[in-house]
Design a protein around this motif. Structure first.
Motif, short mmCIF file in Angstrom:
data_model
loop_
_atom_site.label_atom_id
_atom_site.label_comp_id
_atom_site.label_asym_id
_atom_site.label_seq_id
_atom_site.Cartn_x
_atom_site.Cartn_y
_atom_site.Cartn_z
N GLU A 26 0.75 -1.32 0.02
CA GLU A 26 -0.24 -0.16 0.10
C GLU A 26 0.98 1.41 -0.17
O GLU A 26 0.28 2.34 -0.44
N ASP A 27 2.00 1.28 0.50
CA ASP A 27 2.83 2.36 0.52
C ASP A 27 4.10 2.32 -0.06
O ASP A 27 5.00 3.16 0.04
N LYS A 28 4.08 1.29 -0.98
CA LYS A 28 5.26 1.59 -1.95
C LYS A 28 5.46 2.52 -2.85
O LYS A 28 6.52 3.01 -3.43
N GLY A 29 4.38 3.41 -3.02
CA GLY A 29 4.28 4.46 -3.93
C GLY A 29 4.84 5.64 -3.55
O GLY A 29 5.29 6.46 -4.13
N SER A 30 5.21 5.73 -2.19
CA SER A 30 5.79 6.83 -1.37
C SER A 30 7.24 6.68 -1.34
O SER A 30 7.62 5.59 -0.70
N LEU A 31 8.00 7.27 -2.14
CA LEU A 31 9.45 7.32 -1.89
C LEU A 31 10.11 7.73 -0.67
O LEU A 31 9.74 8.85 -0.34
N PRO A 32 11.31 7.34 -0.18
CA PRO A 32 12.08 8.08 0.90
C PRO A 32 12.67 9.38 0.40
O PRO A 32 12.63 9.42 -1.01
N GLU A 33 12.62 10.32 1.45
CA GLU A 33 13.21 11.51 0.79
C GLU A 33 14.62 11.61 0.38
O GLU A 33 15.37 10.74 0.79
N ASN A 34 14.53 12.16 -0.66
CA ASN A 34 15.89 12.38 -1.46
C ASN A 34 16.59 13.32 -0.88
O ASN A 34 16.42 14.84 -1.00
N ASP A 35 18.03 13.14 -0.29
CA ASP A 35 18.92 13.80 0.25
C ASP A 35 20.05 14.16 -0.73
O ASP A 35 21.20 14.46 -0.22
N ASN A 36 19.90 14.32 -2.15
CA ASN A 36 20.91 14.49 -2.85
C ASN A 36 21.41 15.96 -2.72
O ASN A 36 20.35 16.83 -2.73
N PRO A 37 22.60 16.25 -2.55
CA PRO A 37 22.93 17.66 -2.27
C PRO A 37 22.44 18.71 -3.13
O PRO A 37 22.11 19.78 -2.86
N TRP A 38 22.90 18.44 -4.50
CA TRP A 38 22.50 19.26 -5.56
C TRP A 38 21.01 19.78 -5.53
O TRP A 38 20.49 20.74 -5.90
N LEU A 39 20.30 18.62 -5.29
CA LEU A 39 18.69 18.67 -5.61
C LEU A 39 18.32 19.44 -4.29
O LEU A 39 17.34 20.35 -4.29
N MET A 40 18.79 19.39 -3.23
CA MET A 40 18.30 19.93 -1.84
C MET A 40 18.77 21.25 -2.11
O MET A 40 18.24 22.44 -1.46
N TRP A 41 20.17 21.89 -2.39
CA TRP A 41 20.54 23.05 -2.80
C TRP A 41 19.46 24.11 -3.84
O TRP A 41 19.00 24.93 -3.47
N LEU A 42 19.06 23.06 -4.89
CA LEU A 42 18.06 23.64 -5.73
C LEU A 42 16.85 24.07 -5.11
O LEU A 42 16.10 24.98 -5.56
N ASP A 43 16.36 23.08 -4.43
CA ASP A 43 15.05 23.12 -3.81
C ASP A 43 15.02 24.47 -2.88
O ASP A 43 14.14 25.19 -2.77
N SER A 44 16.15 24.40 -1.94
CA SER A 44 16.21 25.74 -1.12
C SER A 44 16.26 27.07 -1.65
O SER A 44 15.83 28.13 -1.41
N SER A 45 17.01 26.75 -2.91
CA SER A 45 17.11 28.09 -3.88
C SER A 45 15.99 28.73 -4.48
O SER A 45 15.66 29.84 -4.53
N LEU A 46 15.11 27.64 -5.16
CA LEU A 46 13.90 27.97 -5.57
C LEU A 46 13.01 28.41 -4.46
O LEU A 46 12.12 29.53 -4.92
N LEU A 47 13.04 27.91 -3.33
CA LEU A 47 12.21 28.42 -2.33
C LEU A 47 12.42 30.02 -1.93
O LEU A 47 11.76 30.76 -1.89
N MET A 48 13.90 30.35 -1.81
CA MET A 48 14.36 31.72 -1.61
C MET A 48 13.85 32.66 -2.54
O MET A 48 13.38 33.69 -2.45
N LEU A 49 13.84 31.97 -3.93
CA LEU A 49 13.58 33.05 -5.13
C LEU A 49 12.04 33.06 -5.08
O LEU A 49 11.72 34.48 -5.19
N ALA A 50 11.28 32.15 -4.73
CA ALA A 50 9.81 32.40 -4.55
C ALA A 50 9.35 33.16 -3.33
O ALA A 50 8.56 34.23 -3.47
N LEU A 51 10.03 33.29 -2.31
CA LEU A 51 9.81 34.08 -1.20
C LEU A 51 10.10 35.38 -1.35
O LEU A 51 9.30 36.28 -1.34
N LEU A 52 11.51 35.69 -1.97
CA LEU A 52 12.05 37.05 -2.00
C LEU A 52 11.25 37.66 -3.24
O LEU A 52 10.85 38.76 -3.10
N GLY A 53 10.78 37.21 -4.22
CA GLY A 53 10.14 37.56 -5.56
C GLY A 53 8.72 38.05 -5.00
O GLY A 53 8.22 39.01 -5.13
N PHE A 54 7.83 37.23 -4.10
CA PHE A 54 6.68 37.49 -3.86
C PHE A 54 6.49 38.70 -2.87
O PHE A 54 5.68 39.53 -2.95
#
Length: 214
Positions: free
Chosen positions: A71-99
């Protein structure tokens, strides 16, 4: 493959993963079988300087993924790839700063950022957030040895200095290559950043760098 042949970090990975498998109700034979599947890969990778965490993610999440039901095979473990985490944080900052900046500029109260400044600040602050995760937050989860308080404070001070330097250096970018952004442009860029972040998070299940590892 004997554990003594592994580095201390890799031995710690196996120890934490084993404890999680025991908590999840796996038998000794099941645990032995699961570990025998990954030990050769871990041993080969460590010769190249690659850790078990880099190969399989957080040990508790690797172990949990082995006890998922259909039933829960569809939920992947959280991805802690450094580049993806940096990109995720950066996009969040761009969104907050822009709004925030776009909304304030509509009323003549915000700072006027150029396009290059906007991008440099967003990705620079995003890197600082990942820096804090790497040195502090990822060591604060349940069952982990918390970093010493002075190390956490030092990391925070270094991140703060780095953020200040980023804002200062970004303000020195010449206007000739740094076109100003209107309030609407700020908000539009923020919306695009938020949308890209949402899609990437949905596809890769990227870990939030501002939260401790559970």
């Amino acid at each position: 493959m004997q554990l003594k042949n592994l580095t201390k970090k890799n031995q710690e990975f196996i120890h934490i993963a084993t404890n999680q498998l025991i908590k999840d109700g796996k038998s000794d034979e099941e645990i032995k079988s699961l570990l025998e599947e990954i030990l050769p890969s871990i041993h080969d990778a460590q010769k190249k300087g690659i850790t078990a965490r880099s190969l399989y993610g957080a040990p508790t999440e690797w172990a949990t993924s082995k006890t998922q039901t259909s039933e829960d095979k569809g939920s992947l473990p959280e991805n802690d790839n450094p580049w993806l985490m940096w990109l995720d944080s950066s996009l969040l900052m761009l969104a907050l700063l822009g709004f925030v900046n776009g909304a304030m500029n509509l009323f003549g109260q915000g700072s006027q950022y150029g396009l290059i400044t906007f991008i440099v600040v967003g990705f620079g602050v995003g890197a600082g957030i990942y820096f804090m995760y790497h040195f502090v937050y990822r060591h604060m989860g349940e069952g982990k040895k918390r970093p010493k308080i002075w190390k956490a404070i030092l990391a925070l001070l270094l991140a703060t200095v780095a953020w200040s330097a980023i804002f200062f250096l970004a303000s020195l970018i010449p206007a000739s290559i740094n076109p100003g952004l209107s309030p609407i442009a700020n908000i539009l860029i923020a919306g695009v950043a938020f949308g890209i972040r949402y899609l990437l998070k949905k596809k890769y299940n990227i870990r939030n760098a501002m939260q401790p590892v559970r």
